[in-house]
Design an enzyme around this catalytic site. Structure first.
Site, mmCIF file in Angstrom:
data_model
loop_
_atom_site.group_PDB
_atom_site.id
_atom_site.type_symbol
_atom_site.label_atom_id
_atom_site.label_comp_id
_atom_site.label_asym_id
_atom_site.label_seq_id
_atom_site.Cartn_x
_atom_site.Cartn_y
_atom_site.Cartn_z
ATOM 1 N N CYS A 120 15.055 55.034 48.983
ATOM 2 C CA CYS A 120 15.338 55.619 50.305
ATOM 3 C C CYS A 120 14.076 55.640 51.153
ATOM 4 N N ARG A 145 15.825 56.323 43.006
ATOM 5 C CA ARG A 145 16.617 56.473 44.237
ATOM 6 C C ARG A 145 15.735 56.948 45.391
ATOM 7 N N CYS A 154 14.428 62.426 54.996
ATOM 8 C CA CYS A 154 15.654 62.565 54.204
ATOM 9 C C CYS A 154 16.704 63.300 55.038
ATOM 10 N N ASP A 189 37.574 58.129 34.331
ATOM 11 C CA ASP A 189 37.993 57.756 32.986
ATOM 12 C C ASP A 189 36.752 57.286 32.235
ATOM 13 N N HIS A 209 20.627 62.595 55.461
ATOM 14 C CA HIS A 209 21.501 63.349 54.547
ATOM 15 C C HIS A 209 21.850 64.753 55.008
ATOM 16 N N CYS A 227 14.468 62.661 17.337
ATOM 17 C CA CYS A 227 14.757 63.879 18.117
ATOM 18 C C CYS A 227 15.607 64.816 17.269
ATOM 19 N N CYS A 243 7.618 65.391 23.715
ATOM 20 C CA CYS A 243 8.045 65.396 22.310
ATOM 21 C C CYS A 243 7.700 64.073 21.636
ATOM 22 N N CYS A 258 14.327 67.608 14.707
ATOM 23 C CA CYS A 258 13.978 68.956 15.167
ATOM 24 C C CYS A 258 15.111 69.637 15.923
ATOM 25 N N HIS A 259 15.790 68.863 16.750
ATOM 26 C CA HIS A 259 16.791 69.482 17.641
ATOM 27 C C HIS A 259 18.202 69.412 17.077
HETATM 28 C C1 HEC Z 1 17.851 55.642 56.592
HETATM 29 C C2 HEC Z 1 18.699 56.583 55.937
HETATM 30 C C3 HEC Z 1 18.230 57.298 54.718
HETATM 31 C C4 HEC Z 1 17.112 58.062 54.527
HETATM 32 C C5 HEC Z 1 15.999 58.347 55.529
HETATM 33 C C6 HEC Z 1 17.198 58.588 53.176
HETATM 34 N N1 HEC Z 1 18.324 58.146 52.563
HETATM 35 FE FE1 HEC Z 1 19.006 58.704 50.727
HETATM 36 N N2 HEC Z 1 20.588 57.439 50.913
HETATM 37 C C7 HEC Z 1 20.844 56.657 52.020
HETATM 38 C C8 HEC Z 1 22.029 55.867 51.772
HETATM 39 C C9 HEC Z 1 22.662 54.878 52.751
HETATM 40 C C10 HEC Z 1 22.465 56.209 50.467
HETATM 41 C C11 HEC Z 1 23.695 55.674 49.723
HETATM 42 C C12 HEC Z 1 24.934 56.402 50.197
HETATM 43 C C13 HEC Z 1 24.872 57.881 49.924
HETATM 44 O O1 HEC Z 1 25.118 58.323 48.795
HETATM 45 O O2 HEC Z 1 24.502 58.650 50.839
HETATM 46 C C14 HEC Z 1 21.549 57.216 49.975
HETATM 47 C C15 HEC Z 1 21.666 57.840 48.732
HETATM 48 C C16 HEC Z 1 20.853 58.857 48.291
HETATM 49 C C17 HEC Z 1 21.052 59.585 47.048
HETATM 50 C C18 HEC Z 1 22.147 59.342 46.029
HETATM 51 C C19 HEC Z 1 23.318 60.248 46.232
HETATM 52 C C20 HEC Z 1 24.390 60.031 45.197
HETATM 53 O O3 HEC Z 1 25.340 60.826 45.155
HETATM 54 O O4 HEC Z 1 24.319 59.082 44.430
HETATM 55 C C21 HEC Z 1 20.053 60.507 46.970
HETATM 56 C C22 HEC Z 1 19.805 61.495 45.854
HETATM 57 C C23 HEC Z 1 19.232 60.353 48.160
HETATM 58 N N3 HEC Z 1 19.744 59.348 48.947
HETATM 59 C C24 HEC Z 1 18.113 61.106 48.449
HETATM 60 C C25 HEC Z 1 17.263 60.871 49.536
HETATM 61 C C26 HEC Z 1 15.988 61.541 49.727
HETATM 62 C C27 HEC Z 1 15.416 62.599 48.803
HETATM 63 C C28 HEC Z 1 15.439 61.030 50.867
HETATM 64 C C29 HEC Z 1 14.080 61.257 51.456
HETATM 65 C C30 HEC Z 1 12.975 61.034 50.618
HETATM 66 C C31 HEC Z 1 16.401 60.087 51.409
HETATM 67 N N4 HEC Z 1 17.476 60.001 50.562
HETATM 68 C C32 HEC Z 1 16.240 59.403 52.611
HETATM 69 C C33 HEC Z 1 20.137 56.634 53.209
HETATM 70 C C34 HEC Z 1 18.974 57.333 53.456
HETATM 71 C C1 HEC Z 2 8.727 67.692 15.642
HETATM 72 C C2 HEC Z 2 9.769 68.365 16.334
HETATM 73 C C3 HEC Z 2 10.396 67.715 17.549
HETATM 74 C C4 HEC Z 2 10.791 66.421 17.740
HETATM 75 C C5 HEC Z 2 10.711 65.253 16.764
HETATM 76 C C6 HEC Z 2 11.351 66.354 19.074
HETATM 77 N N1 HEC Z 2 11.275 67.576 19.668
HETATM 78 FE FE1 HEC Z 2 11.880 68.052 21.522
HETATM 79 N N2 HEC Z 2 11.137 69.909 21.332
HETATM 80 C C7 HEC Z 2 10.535 70.405 20.190
HETATM 81 C C8 HEC Z 2 10.005 71.713 20.462
HETATM 82 C C9 HEC Z 2 9.287 72.626 19.478
HETATM 83 C C10 HEC Z 2 10.298 71.976 21.813
HETATM 84 C C11 HEC Z 2 9.900 73.173 22.617
HETATM 85 C C12 HEC Z 2 10.955 74.198 22.581
HETATM 86 C C13 HEC Z 2 10.589 75.291 23.533
HETATM 87 O O1 HEC Z 2 9.467 75.319 24.021
HETATM 88 O O2 HEC Z 2 11.448 76.091 23.807
HETATM 89 C C14 HEC Z 2 11.018 70.827 22.331
HETATM 90 C C15 HEC Z 2 11.525 70.729 23.608
HETATM 91 C C16 HEC Z 2 12.285 69.668 24.072
HETATM 92 C C17 HEC Z 2 12.929 69.611 25.355
HETATM 93 C C18 HEC Z 2 12.908 70.709 26.425
HETATM 94 C C19 HEC Z 2 14.020 71.660 26.074
HETATM 95 C C20 HEC Z 2 14.035 72.889 26.950
HETATM 96 O O3 HEC Z 2 15.019 73.605 26.867
HETATM 97 O O4 HEC Z 2 13.092 73.115 27.708
HETATM 98 C C21 HEC Z 2 13.575 68.407 25.434
HETATM 99 C C22 HEC Z 2 14.404 67.860 26.613
HETATM 100 C C23 HEC Z 2 13.325 67.720 24.188
HETATM 101 N N3 HEC Z 2 12.548 68.518 23.405
HETATM 102 C C24 HEC Z 2 13.824 66.468 23.887
HETATM 103 C C25 HEC Z 2 13.441 65.745 22.766
HETATM 104 C C26 HEC Z 2 13.774 64.361 22.552
HETATM 105 C C27 HEC Z 2 14.640 63.507 23.513
HETATM 106 C C28 HEC Z 2 13.207 63.981 21.385
HETATM 107 C C29 HEC Z 2 13.156 62.622 20.776
HETATM 108 C C30 HEC Z 2 12.725 61.528 21.622
HETATM 109 C C31 HEC Z 2 12.539 65.154 20.843
HETATM 110 N N4 HEC Z 2 12.704 66.210 21.727
HETATM 111 C C32 HEC Z 2 11.870 65.213 19.647
HETATM 112 C C33 HEC Z 2 10.453 69.776 18.973
HETATM 113 C C34 HEC Z 2 10.702 68.428 18.768
#
Ligand code: HEC
Ligand code: HEC
Ligand code: HEC
Lengths: 148, 279
Positions: free
Chosen positions: B240, B236, B195, B68, B199, B96, B132, B99-100
């Site tokens: 981990c 995150r 990881c 919800d 996981h 943002c 940007c 432009c967008h």
């Molecule tokens: C010792 C165990 C352990 C290791 C090693 C570990 N994790 Fe986790 N991780 C957890 C636990 C516990 C959670 C919380 C519960 C869950 O979502 O699995 C978590 C959560 C996460 C989440 C969030 C998932 C969600 O749905 O919110 C991500 C993403 C993640 N881990 C990525 C990684 C990555 C990438 C690595 C390696 C760099 C890693 N973890 C190594 C224990 C571990």
């Molecule tokens: C002056 C113009 C301008 C402003 C202000 C601007 N952008 Fe952009 N943005 C661009 C242009 C141009 C690109 C490149 C589009 C492309 O390469 O396809 C881009 C690309 C992006 C992308 C990548 C989109 C993709 O599909 O790869 C993101 C995310 C983004 N802008 C977010 C933002 C956000 C958040 C802000 C404000 C904090 C912002 N932009 C402000 C012009 C702007």
């Protein structure tokens, strides 16, 4: 205090000097004082030291609120393994079970990106072992009591 | 005898407890419906047949909050992100929206990032936003882990809610993907845990009070009850890795961009959840 307790005592076998048998066991106790099973039972469940309960379960340990399911239940571990084998598993489980997920509790170097405890910062090897020599002896004394 | 015993016990214990049910996430009584289990992408052959949303592994109260939009605490931050989208800032005197136009123009982006930019670098959504801001608005870059950055990524992610994750892993993305994969299977820290240990080998298991998911990223940014805040993917990952008693990588590093790509690709096919709720 935690740091002081991790310092090896002169009489202990230092982690780098531990002699493992062919299948990963350690014959000689790591400290001069015999292990205390009651202390071992505490270390087993203590989050700040052994925390074995994160991965293992033991059926009569209802004092530990959550028990892990990663490793096998340890009921009967004292029947399955002798003390030398248990010592080897706790000190460095990978010598007994290659690739095991179980960490080495008396291992201090050879890590990838070793950290400073749980800070996320770099630590320098040799790291303090996860358990002291005496704590390892206490834990295996406890495991040896787990009979079915 | 002794060696046979050791051999029999030496195959790693891999539980992979499948979720009891795989109900979809049904939001606002049916306005949005998202699958929580889909077939694994080809590159995971041998590891997974099915991939699962992290939502399935949470307790029912946490799950309910995501059903919800008035109960989902992350949605407040989405609104703040939309306000920011429309706010003029920087020397160029633009927002943002200048432009967008409407933020709906970002539909589809979340499902495809991180991706390789025109210069051949792997960029996360945060990098596009800061590009940007600095180059087009002449404004300050936002802090990777700061509230404003997380609000913007949340607002942009919402525009892709329900769309399947579909990051590219071939062509120019491939070397980054390989780097991320290597990291995923590296056993970091004093606890020597990758990881994959948690996981891949042990999802569905309990590591003390934590119910392990497959560690998917389709729900990010996540509203995390424990932190009472939005959490980015890199944050995150950092947590981990820290929990393995390792030296972590910093947020916004190339290593974490590569890991982000690889982890995202493990979730290819799972719907973008916009802002999910986890405990
Ligand atoms: C010792 C165990 C352990 C290791 C090693 C570990 N994790 Fe986790 N991780 C957890 C636990 C516990 C959670 C919380 C519960 C869950 O979502 O699995 C978590 C959560 C996460 C989440 C969030 C998932 C969600 O749905 O919110 C991500 C993403 C993640 N881990 C990525 C990684 C990555 C990438 C690595 C390696 C760099 C890693 N973890 C190594 C224990 C571990
Ligand atoms: C002056 C113009 C301008 C402003 C202000 C601007 N952008 Fe952009 N943005 C661009 C242009 C141009 C690109 C490149 C589009 C492309 O390469 O396809 C881009 C690309 C992006 C992308 C990548 C989109 C993709 O599909 O790869 C993101 C995310 C983004 N802008 C977010 C933002 C956000 C958040 C802000 C404000 C904090 C912002 N932009 C402000 C012009 C702007
Ligand atoms: C991160 C998970 C983890 C932690 C923490 C852990 N273990 Fe283990 N343990 C395992 C796994 C997995 C196995 C199964 C062996 C394998 O890898 O094949 C195992 C196996 C064992 C065994 C042999 C299994 C049997 O009963 O036959 C013993 C004994 C044991 N562990 C004791 C401990 C003790 C004592 C501690 C704490 C000091 C501990 N473990 C901490 C994961 C863990």
């Amino acid at each position: 205090l935690a740091l002081a307790s991790a310092m090896p005592l002169a009489a202990d076998t230092a982690p780098q000097d531990v002699a493992f048998g062919e299948y990963g066991s350690i014959e000689t106790p790591l400290s001069d004082t015999a292990g205390d099973p009651e202390k071992g039972a505490e270390i087993y469940a203590d989050k700040g030291s052994g925390n074995c309960v994160a991965c293992h379960a033991i059926s009569d340990r209802s004092d530990a609120e959550f028990q892990g399911t990663i490793g096998p239940a340890l009921d009967g571990a004292g029947d399955r393994w002798d003390e030398a084998q248990l010592r080897g598993i706790v000190a460095d489980a990978k010598k007994t079970f290659p690739e095991s997920m179980m960490p080495g509790f008396y291992k201090t170097s050879g890590f990838i990106r070793p950290g400073d405890a749980f800070t996320g910062d770099a630590g320098s090897e040799p790291l303090p072992p996860l358990l002291t020599a005496q704590q390892v002896e206490d834990v295996i004394a406890y495991l040896a009591t787990l009979k079915e | 005898m002794a060696s046979a015993l050791v051999l029999a016990l030496s195959s790693p214990a891999m539980a992979q407890t499948e979720p009891e049910h795989t109900d979809p996430i049904v939001i606002n009584g049916g306005e949005v419906e998202m699958q929580t289990a889909v077939p694994a992408p080809d590159h995971l052959e041998g590891a997974f047949d099915q991939i699962y949303s992290g939502w399935l592994f949470r307790d029912t109260e946490t799950q309910a909050m995501q059903l919800d939009d008035f109960e989902n605490p992350g949605l407040i931050f989405v609104d703040q992100g939309i306000d920011d989208w429309n706010t003029v800032e920087g020397e160029a005197g633009k927002s943002c929206a200048s432009c967008h136009e409407g933020i709906e123009s970002m539909e589809g982006l979340r499902a495809e990032v991180p991706k390789v930019n025109a210069e051949g670098e792997l960029w996360a959504m945060e990098d596009y936003i800061n590009d940007c801001r600095t180059n087009r608005m002449q404004a300050e870059a936002l802090d990777w882990n700061g509230g404003r950055m997380k609000n913007l990524t949340a607002a942009i992610s919402m525009q892709s809610r329900g769309m399947p994750m579909n990051v590219a892993i071939d062509g120019p993305a491939q070397p980054y993907w390989e780097q991320g994969k290597e990291m995923y299977y590296t056993r970091f820290g004093q606890l020597e845990l990758a990881c994959a240990n948690c996981h891949e080998d042990h999802y569905g298991d309990w590591i003390r009070a934590d119910h392990l998911s497959q560690g998917m990223t389709n729900g990010f940014p996540v509203y995390r009850l424990k932190q009472a805040a939005l959490v980015s993917q890199h944050n995150r990952f950092r947590g981990c890795i820290r929990d393995t008693r390792a030296e972590t990588f910093a947020m916004g590093t190339d290593e974490f961009r590569a890991l982000e790509l690889y982890v995202a690709s493990r979730g290819n096919g799972l719907p973008v959840e916009g802002v999910s709720v986890r405990h």
